[in-house]
Design a protein around this motif. Structure first.
Motif, PDB file in Angstrom:
ATOM      1  N   PRO A  34      -7.138  12.171   8.939  1.00  0.00           N
ATOM      2  CA  PRO A  34      -8.343  12.296   9.421  1.00  0.00           C
ATOM      3  C   PRO A  34      -8.635  12.336  11.048  1.00  0.00           C
ATOM      4  CG  PRO A  34      -8.119  10.979   7.662  1.00  0.00           C
ATOM      5  CD  PRO A  34      -6.824  11.402   8.086  1.00  0.00           C
ATOM      6  N   GLN A  35      -7.998  11.504  11.625  1.00  0.00           N
ATOM      7  CA  GLN A  35      -7.559  11.213  13.120  1.00  0.00           C
ATOM      8  C   GLN A  35      -7.488  12.652  13.882  1.00  0.00           C
ATOM      9  OE1 GLN A  35      -6.401   8.960  10.837  1.00  0.00           O
ATOM     10  NE2 GLN A  35      -7.131   6.851  11.406  1.00  0.00           N
ATOM     11  N   LEU A  36      -6.469  13.236  13.208  1.00  0.00           N
ATOM     12  CA  LEU A  36      -5.974  14.550  13.818  1.00  0.00           C
ATOM     13  C   LEU A  36      -7.044  15.628  13.500  1.00  0.00           C
ATOM     14  CD1 LEU A  36      -2.368  14.494  12.350  1.00  0.00           C
ATOM     15  CD2 LEU A  36      -2.849  14.228  14.656  1.00  0.00           C
ATOM     16  N   ASP A  37      -7.663  15.449  12.497  1.00  0.00           N
ATOM     17  CA  ASP A  37      -8.997  16.504  12.610  1.00  0.00           C
ATOM     18  C   ASP A  37     -10.183  16.179  13.676  1.00  0.00           C
ATOM     19  OD1 ASP A  37      -7.800  17.414  10.054  1.00  0.00           O
ATOM     20  OD2 ASP A  37      -9.044  16.268   8.708  1.00  0.00           O
ATOM     21  N   MET A  38     -10.230  14.815  13.920  1.00  0.00           N
ATOM     22  CA  MET A  38     -11.113  14.407  14.849  1.00  0.00           C
ATOM     23  C   MET A  38     -10.698  15.060  16.360  1.00  0.00           C
ATOM     24  SD  MET A  38     -12.390  10.635  13.443  1.00  0.00           S
ATOM     25  CE  MET A  38     -12.249   9.808  15.232  1.00  0.00           C
ATOM     26  N   ILE A  48      11.516  23.744  18.473  1.00  0.00           N
ATOM     27  CA  ILE A  48      11.383  22.477  17.702  1.00  0.00           C
ATOM     28  C   ILE A  48      10.813  23.076  16.501  1.00  0.00           C
ATOM     29  CG2 ILE A  48      10.320  20.273  17.419  1.00  0.00           C
ATOM     30  CD1 ILE A  48      10.283  20.100  20.493  1.00  0.00           C
ATOM     31  N   THR A  49      11.029  22.493  15.412  1.00  0.00           N
ATOM     32  CA  THR A  49      10.281  22.756  13.966  1.00  0.00           C
ATOM     33  C   THR A  49       9.797  21.338  13.524  1.00  0.00           C
ATOM     34  OG1 THR A  49      12.051  24.726  13.374  1.00  0.00           O
ATOM     35  CG2 THR A  49      10.804  23.580  11.825  1.00  0.00           C
ATOM     36  N   ILE A  50       8.415  21.478  13.190  1.00  0.00           N
ATOM     37  CA  ILE A  50       7.880  20.276  12.804  1.00  0.00           C
ATOM     38  C   ILE A  50       7.294  20.524  11.506  1.00  0.00           C
ATOM     39  CG2 ILE A  50       7.420  19.500  15.047  1.00  0.00           C
ATOM     40  CD1 ILE A  50       4.320  20.506  14.603  1.00  0.00           C
ATOM     41  N   GLU A  51       6.965  19.405  10.756  1.00  0.00           N
ATOM     42  CA  GLU A  51       6.360  19.640   9.416  1.00  0.00           C
ATOM     43  C   GLU A  51       5.148  18.379   9.219  1.00  0.00           C
ATOM     44  OE1 GLU A  51       8.952  18.559   6.221  1.00  0.00           O
ATOM     45  OE2 GLU A  51       8.930  16.427   6.639  1.00  0.00           O
ATOM     46  N   ASP A  52       4.238  18.978   8.601  1.00  0.00           N
ATOM     47  CA  ASP A  52       3.107  18.048   8.172  1.00  0.00           C
ATOM     48  C   ASP A  52       2.920  17.825   6.721  1.00  0.00           C
ATOM     49  OD1 ASP A  52       1.530  20.185   7.613  1.00  0.00           O
ATOM     50  OD2 ASP A  52       0.462  20.064   9.033  1.00  0.00           O
ATOM     51  N   GLU A  53       1.953  17.263   6.085  1.00  0.00           N
ATOM     52  CA  GLU A  53       1.852  17.305   4.758  1.00  0.00           C
ATOM     53  C   GLU A  53       1.618  18.397   4.130  1.00  0.00           C
ATOM     54  OE1 GLU A  53      -2.183  16.569   6.312  1.00  0.00           O
ATOM     55  OE2 GLU A  53      -0.245  16.651   6.941  1.00  0.00           O
ATOM     56  N   ILE A  54       1.457  19.667   4.725  1.00  0.00           N
ATOM     57  CA  ILE A  54       1.198  21.044   4.012  1.00  0.00           C
ATOM     58  C   ILE A  54       2.214  21.910   4.371  1.00  0.00           C
ATOM     59  CG2 ILE A  54      -0.557  22.577   3.674  1.00  0.00           C
ATOM     60  CD1 ILE A  54      -2.607  20.854   4.814  1.00  0.00           C
ATOM     61  N   SER A  57       0.690  -1.112   0.045  1.00  0.00           N
ATOM     62  CA  SER A  57      -0.011   0.169  -0.003  1.00  0.00           C
ATOM     63  C   SER A  57       0.818   1.286  -0.157  1.00  0.00           C
ATOM     64  CB  SER A  57      -0.957   0.014   1.181  1.00  0.00           C
ATOM     65  OG  SER A  57      -0.100   0.279   2.267  1.00  0.00           O
ATOM     66  N   LYS A  58       0.268   2.316  -0.221  1.00  0.00           N
ATOM     67  CA  LYS A  58       1.173   3.449  -0.188  1.00  0.00           C
ATOM     68  C   LYS A  58       1.893   3.839   1.052  1.00  0.00           C
ATOM     69  CE  LYS A  58       0.158   7.671  -2.852  1.00  0.00           C
ATOM     70  NZ  LYS A  58      -0.237   8.930  -2.973  1.00  0.00           N
ATOM     71  N   GLY A  59       1.006   3.554   2.041  1.00  0.00           N
ATOM     72  CA  GLY A  59       1.432   3.674   3.654  1.00  0.00           C
ATOM     73  C   GLY A  59       2.748   2.879   3.815  1.00  0.00           C
ATOM     74  N   GLU A  60       2.636   1.745   3.280  1.00  0.00           N
ATOM     75  CA  GLU A  60       3.614   0.677   3.721  1.00  0.00           C
ATOM     76  C   GLU A  60       5.038   1.062   2.850  1.00  0.00           C
ATOM     77  OE1 GLU A  60       1.730  -3.489   4.070  1.00  0.00           O
ATOM     78  OE2 GLU A  60       1.584  -2.961   2.225  1.00  0.00           O
ATOM     79  N   GLN A  61       4.732   1.703   1.763  1.00  0.00           N
ATOM     80  CA  GLN A  61       5.987   2.326   0.764  1.00  0.00           C
ATOM     81  C   GLN A  61       6.463   3.284   1.650  1.00  0.00           C
ATOM     82  OE1 GLN A  61       4.878   3.079  -3.336  1.00  0.00           O
ATOM     83  NE2 GLN A  61       3.570   1.263  -3.320  1.00  0.00           N
ATOM     84  N   VAL A  62       5.573   4.057   2.002  1.00  0.00           N
ATOM     85  CA  VAL A  62       6.231   5.472   2.777  1.00  0.00           C
ATOM     86  C   VAL A  62       7.087   5.176   4.042  1.00  0.00           C
ATOM     87  CG1 VAL A  62       5.797   7.505   4.089  1.00  0.00           C
ATOM     88  CG2 VAL A  62       4.462   7.130   1.921  1.00  0.00           C
ATOM     89  N   HIS A 101       3.391  12.264   2.609  1.00  0.00           N
ATOM     90  CA  HIS A 101       3.851  12.561   3.932  1.00  0.00           C
ATOM     91  C   HIS A 101       3.415  11.547   5.011  1.00  0.00           C
ATOM     92  CE1 HIS A 101       5.111  14.763   7.490  1.00  0.00           C
ATOM     93  NE2 HIS A 101       6.096  15.375   6.735  1.00  0.00           N
ATOM     94  N   PRO A 102       4.225  10.913   6.002  1.00  0.00           N
ATOM     95  CA  PRO A 102       3.432  10.276   6.870  1.00  0.00           C
ATOM     96  C   PRO A 102       2.403  10.717   7.707  1.00  0.00           C
ATOM     97  CG  PRO A 102       5.913  10.126   7.036  1.00  0.00           C
ATOM     98  CD  PRO A 102       5.575  11.345   6.170  1.00  0.00           C
ATOM     99  N   VAL A 103       2.162  12.021   7.879  1.00  0.00           N
ATOM    100  CA  VAL A 103       1.214  12.511   8.643  1.00  0.00           C
ATOM    101  C   VAL A 103      -0.194  12.712   7.725  1.00  0.00           C
ATOM    102  CG1 VAL A 103       0.259  14.835   9.689  1.00  0.00           C
ATOM    103  CG2 VAL A 103       2.774  14.100   9.983  1.00  0.00           C
ATOM    104  N   SER A 104      -0.066  12.763   6.501  1.00  0.00           N
ATOM    105  CA  SER A 104      -1.290  12.619   5.706  1.00  0.00           C
ATOM    106  C   SER A 104      -2.221  11.327   5.867  1.00  0.00           C
ATOM    107  CB  SER A 104      -0.851  12.704   4.155  1.00  0.00           C
ATOM    108  OG  SER A 104      -0.245  11.569   3.718  1.00  0.00           O
ATOM    109  N   PHE A 105      -1.477  10.135   6.358  1.00  0.00           N
ATOM    110  CA  PHE A 105      -2.179   9.114   6.645  1.00  0.00           C
ATOM    111  C   PHE A 105      -3.019   9.048   7.934  1.00  0.00           C
ATOM    112  CE2 PHE A 105       1.274   7.782   3.883  1.00  0.00           C
ATOM    113  CZ  PHE A 105       0.540   7.197   2.949  1.00  0.00           C
ATOM    114  N   VAL A 106      -2.631   9.918   8.792  1.00  0.00           N
ATOM    115  CA  VAL A 106      -3.327  10.187   9.929  1.00  0.00           C
ATOM    116  C   VAL A 106      -4.275  11.427  10.289  1.00  0.00           C
ATOM    117  CG1 VAL A 106      -1.952   8.600  11.579  1.00  0.00           C
ATOM    118  CG2 VAL A 106      -1.374  11.079  11.151  1.00  0.00           C
TER     119      VAL A 106
END
Length: 148
Positions: free
Chosen positions: A66-70, A110-116, A40-45, A59-64
């Motif tokens: 929906p949960q982060l939005d909740m 700390i500097t963090i990054e997400d998918e955006i 899957s795309k997640g396994e590849q990442v 980006h790894p955060v893109s897979f979670v």
């Protein structure tokens, strides 16, 4: 060939007979060949990050997300463009840079990054005393389930 099959083939290269068994075919050559499922795309990442520390797939955060939005967790882009000074927000992302200058006491930057995008965090002494180990050793930071 697809990635999982390539990884399987590479691992079989390590199955070389040694001294006593030289000249005999490796068991991996005698095994019945079977078709492996595509990753899957997640396994590849995950595999990309495990081997080279980055991925061009996603980006790894893109897979979670929906949960982060909740959890009412904002993207770095949203925080950088829409948040006001002093506003309490939740953000999650991969840690890019972590600094704790000697002149800053127990404050950690700390500097963090997400998918955006990316965000800069300032962790003050009280929070650092409680979560210092997590702050210093985590590769991804995310909010707790509470509203605080």
């Amino acid at each position: 060939m697809h990635r999982r099959k390539a990884l399987w083939e590479v691992s079989a290269l390590q199955d070389m007979p040694v001294e006593l068994f030289k000249g005999q075919a490796s068991e991996s050559k005698l095994e019945t060949q079977m078709e492996l499922p595509l990753m899957s795309k997640g396994e590849q990442v995950v595999q990309d990050y495990a081997t080279v520390g980055l991925s061009l797939k996603a980006h790894p955060v893109s897979f979670v997300r929906p949960q982060l939005d909740m959890l009412n967790t904002k993207s770095c882009h949203t925080i950088n463009n829409d948040a006001t000074n002093g506003q309490l927000v939740k953000v999650a992302g991969l840690v890019l840079v972590r600094q704790q200058p000697g002149t800053a006491g127990r404050v950690c930057f700390i500097t963090i990054e997400d998918e955006i995008g990316y965000s800069n965090l300032v962790v003050f002494e009280k929070l650092f005393e409680t979560y210092g180990k997590e702050i210093l050793h985590s590769i991804i930071l995310q909010p707790q389930k509470s509203d605080a």
